[in-house]
Design an enzyme around this catalytic site. Structure first.
Site, short mmCIF file in Angstrom:
data_model
loop_
_atom_site.label_atom_id
_atom_site.label_comp_id
_atom_site.label_asym_id
_atom_site.label_seq_id
_atom_site.Cartn_x
_atom_site.Cartn_y
_atom_site.Cartn_z
CD GLU A 226 -2.90 1.12 2.38
OE1 GLU A 226 -3.24 0.02 2.85
OE2 GLU A 226 -3.36 2.20 2.81
NE ARG A 304 -9.34 0.19 8.97
CZ ARG A 304 -10.60 0.18 8.55
NH1 ARG A 304 -11.49 -0.59 9.17
NH2 ARG A 304 -11.00 0.89 7.53
CD GLU A 706 -8.37 -4.47 5.38
OE1 GLU A 706 -9.30 -3.71 5.05
OE2 GLU A 706 -7.37 -4.08 5.98
N1 MTE Z 1 -6.22 -11.45 -1.26
C1 MTE Z 1 -5.17 -11.84 -2.01
N2 MTE Z 1 -5.26 -12.98 -2.68
N3 MTE Z 1 -4.04 -11.08 -2.08
C2 MTE Z 1 -3.91 -9.91 -1.38
O1 MTE Z 1 -2.87 -9.25 -1.47
N4 MTE Z 1 -4.96 -8.33 0.18
C3 MTE Z 1 -5.95 -8.17 1.24
C4 MTE Z 1 -7.32 -8.63 0.76
N5 MTE Z 1 -7.24 -9.92 0.17
C5 MTE Z 1 -4.99 -9.49 -0.56
C6 MTE Z 1 -6.16 -10.30 -0.56
C7 MTE Z 1 -6.05 -6.82 1.72
S1 MTE Z 1 -4.95 -6.27 2.88
C8 MTE Z 1 -7.02 -5.97 1.29
S2 MTE Z 1 -7.19 -4.41 1.90
C9 MTE Z 1 -7.99 -6.38 0.27
O2 MTE Z 1 -7.76 -7.69 -0.20
C10 MTE Z 1 -7.89 -5.40 -0.88
O3 MTE Z 1 -8.74 -5.71 -1.90
P1 MTE Z 1 -10.30 -5.31 -1.88
O4 MTE Z 1 -10.37 -3.91 -1.38
O5 MTE Z 1 -10.68 -5.48 -3.27
O6 MTE Z 1 -10.95 -6.25 -0.93
N1 LUZ Z 2 -5.52 2.11 4.51
C1 LUZ Z 2 -5.79 3.38 4.79
C2 LUZ Z 2 -6.25 1.11 5.02
O1 LUZ Z 2 -5.08 4.27 4.33
N2 LUZ Z 2 -6.83 3.66 5.58
C3 LUZ Z 2 -7.62 2.72 6.13
O2 LUZ Z 2 -8.56 3.02 6.84
C4 LUZ Z 2 -7.31 1.38 5.86
N3 LUZ Z 2 -8.02 0.40 6.39
C5 LUZ Z 2 -7.70 -0.85 6.14
C6 LUZ Z 2 -6.62 -1.12 5.32
N4 LUZ Z 2 -5.91 -0.14 4.76
MO1 MOS Z 3 -5.16 -3.83 3.01
S1 MOS Z 3 -4.13 -3.74 4.78
O1 MOS Z 3 -6.02 -2.40 3.26
O2 MOS Z 3 -3.98 -3.37 1.91
#
Ligand code: MTE
Ligand code: LUZ
Ligand code: MOS
Length: 749
Positions: A226, A304, A706
């Site tokens: 991120e 968070r 998540e």
């Molecule tokens: N699933 C896979 N296969 N790979 C990933 O890197 N990241 C996770 C989750 N599931 C991830 C995953 C995280 S930290 C987040 S925030 C969400 O996917 C991001 O995607 P979304 O916002 O589309 O759910």
């Molecule tokens: N990233 C962010 C995040 O910048 N703000 C959020 O609230 C958050 N929450 C979950 C995962 N990434």
């Molecule tokens: Mo997920 S920790 O919001 O990339």
């Protein structure tokens, strides 16, 4: 619909950063990083390395034309160290060579003299010494002073959780190509293309429009890309700018593990008070977040933690304080759950402790305190469309908790050296970036002359199935089959100013933007049809790639409509913009309505302990999850299974170890153990909660990325309960991960 990537993934033809064909003239970058955690640099001698055959240049902070600054939230993180070293693995210089092999050879030839300084790795020590990244924050509700008087039971304690290595299968990396007139195109394995673009512009001292960032997909990010994908992209862009040649950097696993930040370790103190009827009356908690050496995303992660401090329970009197502690670890960062799991682990620990003290089942306390409609979260949001009790009772009834508990009891009666334990883990996770302005997204849609469609959004595919969901959205809005729609790479010149793909909100935000763009195009085509056929617009509709007049099929296919529109010189490109309505938060009073909605669920988890060796295996996880109306059950189940196992790994076997000098000891896959297929629970039963979904979720399909990780927290307490069945003297301590070594000690303590 199956995942649109499944075919190419299985064949091995999906393209990741390291699969991009290498262009002639490409150079390779390698960071020269520190071998101490805190020091003042006295002298670095690059001369031998610089003269090594095949080394093109060694770039230091002095070569940076713009700012030597990559901090996202606070400007407190240099790209390359200047005078001071703040963590083990901090980049000091960038070696650019004809090959990676040469760069590695040259790295060994660099000599450095430093004056070592005291190293802090413990967040409590950092707080005592006043090393905070920013002032502490407190969320409060009710009246703490009078609350304790109403309590029959008051318990205090400490709960610690360790960090976690992301271990995305694809390591960090980026590849930069110089274009004309000083522009640079970067392929990056990032969750945040705009963050990369912005930071490259800052470091290179050029405007953002000269930088194009393109992302095909990631082999996993999990939050680790991120913010922390940015540094590598800036490095290659910087080298490309200076040398006017393509520069690539695919980080080796051990370098990645050493140099990048991880989930934040937390060390927390709690005090919980319950009335006679087991209502939690008061909860006071202090979190010490181990932020590492720079802010990175720590302020947002810490926030968070505060939001999720009371998990899925209503507590009338709450005081939650968090400290962002500066230590000499690599800056810790986003990791699935983003501080939420750390907060939830503490209240679950407090509840477990209280249950043991009172001599009742933990679930009696959990059940007595579940959130209900119109309750208030400590941050002021009123609970709406609450599924906490639904999910809890659905789980307990569907899987017959009494029977499961009886099985465990009878097993424990009949076995001496093997014991079972069970725990229940309810979750509640808020969906939206807690920083309200980030909750927006855009999409771009082209209908081409042959009727095929290309869609772009700001979202990044990282294995979570985003692209499949985006294709589904377009299919639905345009009445097309999946083969008529192509999802393009994520590119900052097509969709600009995006938030990172994170916070589980990517499909909601980008999907809603895409819905808007597609709906505009559909309406426009229908208008063309209306003019062409001289039929009132409201009587026309699209279904299965054909125009319908009321409920009857017309002769006009989608393709013909497109031809008619083009002949009319109608624009078949649209842009959609979406910003989540209603949400807000006022930091001056720490109250507001930060989340679009919450995701709920409850899991039962059972473990069998080998009481001779301290080893354990999870027998099953049985859960009911609040999918809303899942738009892709296969993708969503995959998210639950993956998140769950990742959560169990964090709670049980994944152990980050640093020595007192701040060196990461668990720096390879041989010393850092993540769950493999054998450590996955033998049975994972996932049922969907009967719920109506939420209108702020894409097609009422709730965010799923998540939340499931937090089911894994139950693993910790299941193990504790099994230990208790063996060792009645065992006194709970809360110090995750519960590695087999710690379990063995606990069995005989
Ligand atoms: N699933 C896979 N296969 N790979 C990933 O890197 N990241 C996770 C989750 N599931 C991830 C995953 C995280 S930290 C987040 S925030 C969400 O996917 C991001 O995607 P979304 O916002 O589309 O759910
Ligand atoms: N990233 C962010 C995040 O910048 N703000 C959020 O609230 C958050 N929450 C979950 C995962 N990434
Ligand atoms: Mo997920 S920790 O919001 O990339």
């Amino acid at each position: 619909m199956k995942n649109i990537d499944s075919n190419s993934h299985v064949k091995g033809t999906s393209i990741y950063l390291d699969d991009i064909p290498v262009r002639a003239g490409t150079l390779y970058a390698l960071a020269y990083d520190s071998s101490c955690a805190h020091a003042r640099i006295k002298k670095v001698d690059y001369s031998t390395a610089e003269n090594y055959p095949g080394v093109i240049k060694i770039i230091t902070h002095k070569d940076i034309p713009g700012q030597n600054q990559i901090g996202g939230i606070f400007p407190d993180e240099p790209l390359l160290a200047e005078n001071d070293i703040h963590f083990w693995g901090m980049p000091i210089a960038l070696i650019i060579a004809e090959s990676e092999y040469i760069a590695r050879k040259a790295k060994k030839l660099i000599k450095i003299e430093v004056e070592e300084l005291p190293v802090i790795t413990d967040p409590r020590e950092a707080r005592e010494k006043g090393h905070l990244i920013f002032p502490p924050r407190t969320f409060q509700m009710g009246n703490m002073d009078s609350a304790w008087d109403q309590c029959e039971y008051i318990l205090e304690g400490r709960a610690d959780s360790n960090g976690q290595e992301h271990l995305y299968i694809e390591t960090q990396g980026a590849y930069a190509f110089p274009m004309e007139n000083g522009s640079i195109r970067i392929s990056s394995s990032t969750q945040g293309p705009t963050a990369v673009q912005k930071t490259v512009a800052r470091v290179l001292g050029i405007p953002m429009h000269k930088i194009e960032v393109d992302v095909t997909r990631l082999g996993g990010g999990f939050g680790g890309k991120e913010d922390q994908a940015t540094a590598w992209a800036v490095m290659v862009a910087l080298a490309a700018q200076i040398l006017n040649r393509p520069v690539k950097y695919a980080v080796h696993r051990m370098d990645d593990m050493r140099m990048t930040g991880k989930r934040h370790p937390y060390s927390s103190d709690y005090k919980i008070g319950l009335s006679k009827d087991l209502k939690i009356q008061a909860y006071e908690v202090t979190f010490h977040q181990n932020a590492g050496a720079a802010a990175d995303l720590s302020p947002a992660v810490m926030e968070r933690t505060l939001y999720h401090a009371t998990n899925t329970y209503f507590v009338p009197n709450v005081k939650a304080t968090a400290y962002c502690c500066k230590t000499n670890l690599p800056p810790n960062t986003a990791f699935r759950g983003f501080g939420g799991p750390q907060g939830m682990f503490v209240i679950e620990s407090a509840i477990q402790k209280a249950a043991n003290h009172i001599g009742i089942k933990t679930r009696d306390i959990q059940a007595a305190n579940l959130l209900k409609e119109k309750d208030e979260f400590p941050y002021g949001q009123i609970v709406k469309k609450c599924e906490a009790t639904n999910a809890w009772y659905a789980t307990l009834e569907k899987y017959n908790i009494k029977e499961l508990e009886e099985e465990i009891d009878s097993f424990n009666k009949n076995n001496v050296n093997s014991k079972k334990g069970l725990a229940i883990m309810p979750i509640c996770f808020g969906i939206s970036f807690t920083n309200t302005p980030m909750n927006n997204a855009r999409a771009l849609v082209h209908i081409y002359q042959d009727g095929s469609v290309g869609i772009s959004t700001g979202g990044v595919e990282m294995g979570q199935g985003l692209n499949t969901k985006m294709v589904q959205v377009a299919m639905h809005e345009l009445s097309l089959s999946s083969d008529r729609i192509k999802i393009e790479t994520t590119n900052t010149t097509r969709v600009a100013n995006t938030s990172p793909s994170a916070a589980s909100a990517t499909a909601d935000l980008n999907g809603k933007a895409l819905e808007i763009a597609c709906a505009k195009l559909r309406e426009r085509l229908l208008e063309c049809a209306s003019n062409y056929l001289n039929i009132d617009l409201v009587e026309l509709n699209l279904k299965d790639q054909v125009l319908y007049h009321n409920d009857t099929k017309t002769d006009l296919s989608w393709d013909q409509l497109v031809t008619i529109a083009l002949a009319d010189r109608v624009c078949l490109t649209e842009n959609g913009h979406y910003a989540t309505p209603l949400i807000n938060f006022d930091k001056s009073i720490e109250k507001g309505h930060p989340f679009a909605y919450h995701v709920y669920g409850t899991a039962i988890i059972a473990v069998t302990l080998d009481c001779i060796r301290g080893r354990y295996e999870f027998d099953y996880v049985k859960l009911v999850h609040d999918f809303g109306l899942s738009m892709n059950y296969a993708v969503d189940i995959g998210q639950i299974e993956g998140g769950l196992v990742q959560g169990i790994g964090w709670m049980t076997m994944e152990e980050l170890l640093y020595n007192d000098n701040g060196k990461l000891l668990s720096n390879a896959l041989s010393t850092y153990k993540i769950p493999d297929i054998y450590s996955v629970p033998k049975i994972v039963d996932i049922e969907s909660l009967n719920s109506e979904g939420h209108e702020l979720a894409i097609r009422k399909s709730k965010a799923v990325g998540e939340p499931p990780l937090m089911y894994g927290i139950g693993a910790y307490f299941a193990i504790q309960n099994a230990i208790k069945a063996f060792n009645s003297n065992y006194k709970n301590s809360f110090d995750a991960p519960f590695t087999p070594e710690k379990v063995l000690m606990a069995l005989y303590s």
